[in-house]
Write a protein that holds these residues in place. Sequence first.
Motif, PDB file in Angstrom:
ATOM      1  N   VAL A  26       0.854  -1.178   0.000  1.00 14.08           N
ATOM      2  CA  VAL A  26       0.000   0.000   0.000  1.00 14.08           C
ATOM      3  C   VAL A  26       0.901   1.243   0.000  1.00 14.08           C
ATOM      4  CG1 VAL A  26      -1.869   1.234   1.161  1.00 14.08           C
ATOM      5  CG2 VAL A  26      -1.769  -1.273   1.266  1.00 14.08           C
ATOM      6  N   VAL A  27       1.815   1.278   0.961  1.00 15.27           N
ATOM      7  CA  VAL A  27       2.842   2.325   1.004  1.00 15.27           C
ATOM      8  C   VAL A  27       4.171   1.651   1.335  1.00 15.27           C
ATOM      9  CG1 VAL A  27       3.612   4.502   2.029  1.00 15.27           C
ATOM     10  CG2 VAL A  27       1.163   4.071   1.731  1.00 15.27           C
ATOM     11  N   GLY A  28       4.855   1.169   0.306  1.00 12.98           N
ATOM     12  CA  GLY A  28       6.170   0.570   0.510  1.00 12.98           C
ATOM     13  C   GLY A  28       7.185   1.651   0.827  1.00 12.98           C
ATOM     14  N   GLU A  29       8.094   1.357   1.772  1.00 14.81           N
ATOM     15  CA  GLU A  29       9.063   2.378   2.205  1.00 14.81           C
ATOM     16  C   GLU A  29      10.279   1.744   2.884  1.00 14.81           C
ATOM     17  OE1 GLU A  29      10.058   5.268   2.066  1.00 14.81           O
ATOM     18  OE2 GLU A  29       8.447   6.639   1.492  1.00 14.81           O
ATOM     19  N   SER A  30      11.280   2.555   3.111  1.00 17.33           N
ATOM     20  CA  SER A  30      12.437   2.323   3.973  1.00 17.33           C
ATOM     21  C   SER A  30      13.245   1.064   3.658  1.00 17.33           C
ATOM     22  CB  SER A  30      11.987   2.284   5.444  1.00 17.33           C
ATOM     23  OG  SER A  30      13.094   2.393   6.310  1.00 17.33           O
ATOM     24  N   PRO A  31      13.598   0.804   2.401  1.00 18.65           N
ATOM     25  CA  PRO A  31      14.473  -0.336   2.139  1.00 18.65           C
ATOM     26  C   PRO A  31      15.867  -0.085   2.706  1.00 18.65           C
ATOM     27  CG  PRO A  31      14.249   0.989   0.167  1.00 18.65           C
ATOM     28  CD  PRO A  31      13.278   1.558   1.169  1.00 18.65           C
ATOM     29  N   VAL A  32      16.484  -1.125   3.220  1.00 18.66           N
ATOM     30  CA  VAL A  32      17.852  -1.028   3.726  1.00 18.66           C
ATOM     31  C   VAL A  32      18.502  -2.400   3.608  1.00 18.66           C
ATOM     32  CG1 VAL A  32      17.171  -1.487   6.131  1.00 18.66           C
ATOM     33  CG2 VAL A  32      19.297  -0.261   5.658  1.00 18.66           C
ATOM     34  N   TRP A  33      19.778  -2.395   3.255  1.00 16.89           N
ATOM     35  CA  TRP A  33      20.556  -3.631   3.108  1.00 16.89           C
ATOM     36  C   TRP A  33      21.329  -3.888   4.393  1.00 16.89           C
ATOM     37  CZ3 TRP A  33      21.292  -7.939   0.504  1.00 16.89           C
ATOM     38  CH2 TRP A  33      22.520  -8.575   0.518  1.00 16.89           C
ATOM     39  N   SER A  34      21.156  -5.072   4.956  1.00 10.56           N
ATOM     40  CA  SER A  34      21.918  -5.491   6.130  1.00 10.56           C
ATOM     41  C   SER A  34      23.132  -6.272   5.663  1.00 10.56           C
ATOM     42  CB  SER A  34      21.064  -6.359   7.059  1.00 10.56           C
ATOM     43  OG  SER A  34      21.871  -6.965   8.051  1.00 10.56           O
ATOM     44  N   VAL A  35      24.317  -5.691   5.826  1.00 11.07           N
ATOM     45  CA  VAL A  35      25.549  -6.382   5.436  1.00 11.07           C
ATOM     46  C   VAL A  35      25.735  -7.637   6.268  1.00 11.07           C
ATOM     47  CG1 VAL A  35      28.059  -6.180   5.309  1.00 11.07           C
ATOM     48  CG2 VAL A  35      26.630  -4.240   4.655  1.00 11.07           C
ATOM     49  N   ALA A  36      25.465  -7.551   7.567  1.00 13.63           N
ATOM     50  CA  ALA A  36      25.673  -8.685   8.465  1.00 13.63           C
ATOM     51  C   ALA A  36      24.817  -9.879   8.079  1.00 13.63           C
ATOM     52  CB  ALA A  36      25.385  -8.266   9.902  1.00 13.63           C
ATOM     53  N   GLU A  37      23.592  -9.628   7.639  1.00 13.29           N
ATOM     54  CA  GLU A  37      22.669 -10.709   7.300  1.00 13.29           C
ATOM     55  C   GLU A  37      22.638 -11.026   5.815  1.00 13.29           C
ATOM     56  OE1 GLU A  37      18.735 -10.334   9.040  1.00 13.29           O
ATOM     57  OE2 GLU A  37      19.515  -8.949  10.548  1.00 13.29           O
ATOM     58  N   GLN A  38      23.250 -10.150   4.992  1.00  9.38           N
ATOM     59  CA  GLN A  38      23.135 -10.277   3.538  1.00  9.38           C
ATOM     60  C   GLN A  38      21.662 -10.405   3.134  1.00  9.38           C
ATOM     61  OE1 GLN A  38      26.161 -10.482   1.031  1.00  9.38           O
ATOM     62  NE2 GLN A  38      26.366  -9.052   2.771  1.00  9.38           N
TER      63      GLN A  38
END
Length: 295
Positions: free
Chosen positions: A14-26
């Motif tokens: 509906v309102v997709g937001e705030s993507p972030v890549w976690s290096v620790a978790e890949q």
Amino acid sequence: MRLTFERIGPARCVVGESPVWSVAEQAWYWVDIVARTIWRLDASTGVASNWIADEMVACLAPKESGGLITGMESGLFSLALEEGGAVNHQRLARPAELGAGMRFNDGRCDRQGRFWSGTMFMDMAAARPNGKLYRYSAEEGLSQAFVEQLLTQNGLAFSPDGRTMYLSDSHPLRQRVWAFDYDTGTGTPSGQRLFVDMRAYPGRPDGAAIDSDGCYWVCGNDDGCILRFTPDGRLDRKLELPMAKPSMCSFGGPGLDTLLVTSISAGQDPADPWAGATILVRPGATGIAETPFRG
């Protein structure tokens, strides 16, 4: 450069937001604000999982100790995502103005691992300049408001050396991106100045990312594009996207050469297959690994 778009599953946010890549978790994280949903994509397996929170989650960042720090309706929270879809909530701070109709919006960590986020009045048509920008750290807790009178706080990003902070107001009455000098020792912004007046460019300035050259990539909401601005505020690239309302982009993947882009289906044609889609695209640039929240 010809772009190809990889859609992540059939789900429509509906309102997709705030993507972030976690290096620790890949792995990638992002949210669907209205659906109160946190999404996670494991890059090695391609498996997407989701959890439902008790209230709307607007932004998030991985924590160095595990779990997430999030901006929500009633404050900043530490969340632990458990097996079976359960979410363990622990509230960290609540600004005084977070009453009815308010919530946090865009947020991310600075290069030192402090979490920044701003508040907004959810009814954008009311155009109430109630939003404020805050910093949160484990040592000092919630800061004073560093910026006030915001309509729709957005576009937080930090230069590769951490010494410039970016902030936007995506409301139709504002549509501006500002830059600040940033003291990395104290976590204090100063010298607010206009970086880009987005009224001169396609789309409203929504969520943003920084690449390894220090360029600012901002989603042009309502115009189906991502614009890249050089550190001196010059537009030098435009990526055309299949969705009309991209909301935020983030560099990630093992080589930090992939953008995950979220989008919005609210108010869009239900027959549009791309409205609300979450996609991966390789734009021919690399990003900066985001610092997890420390403390």
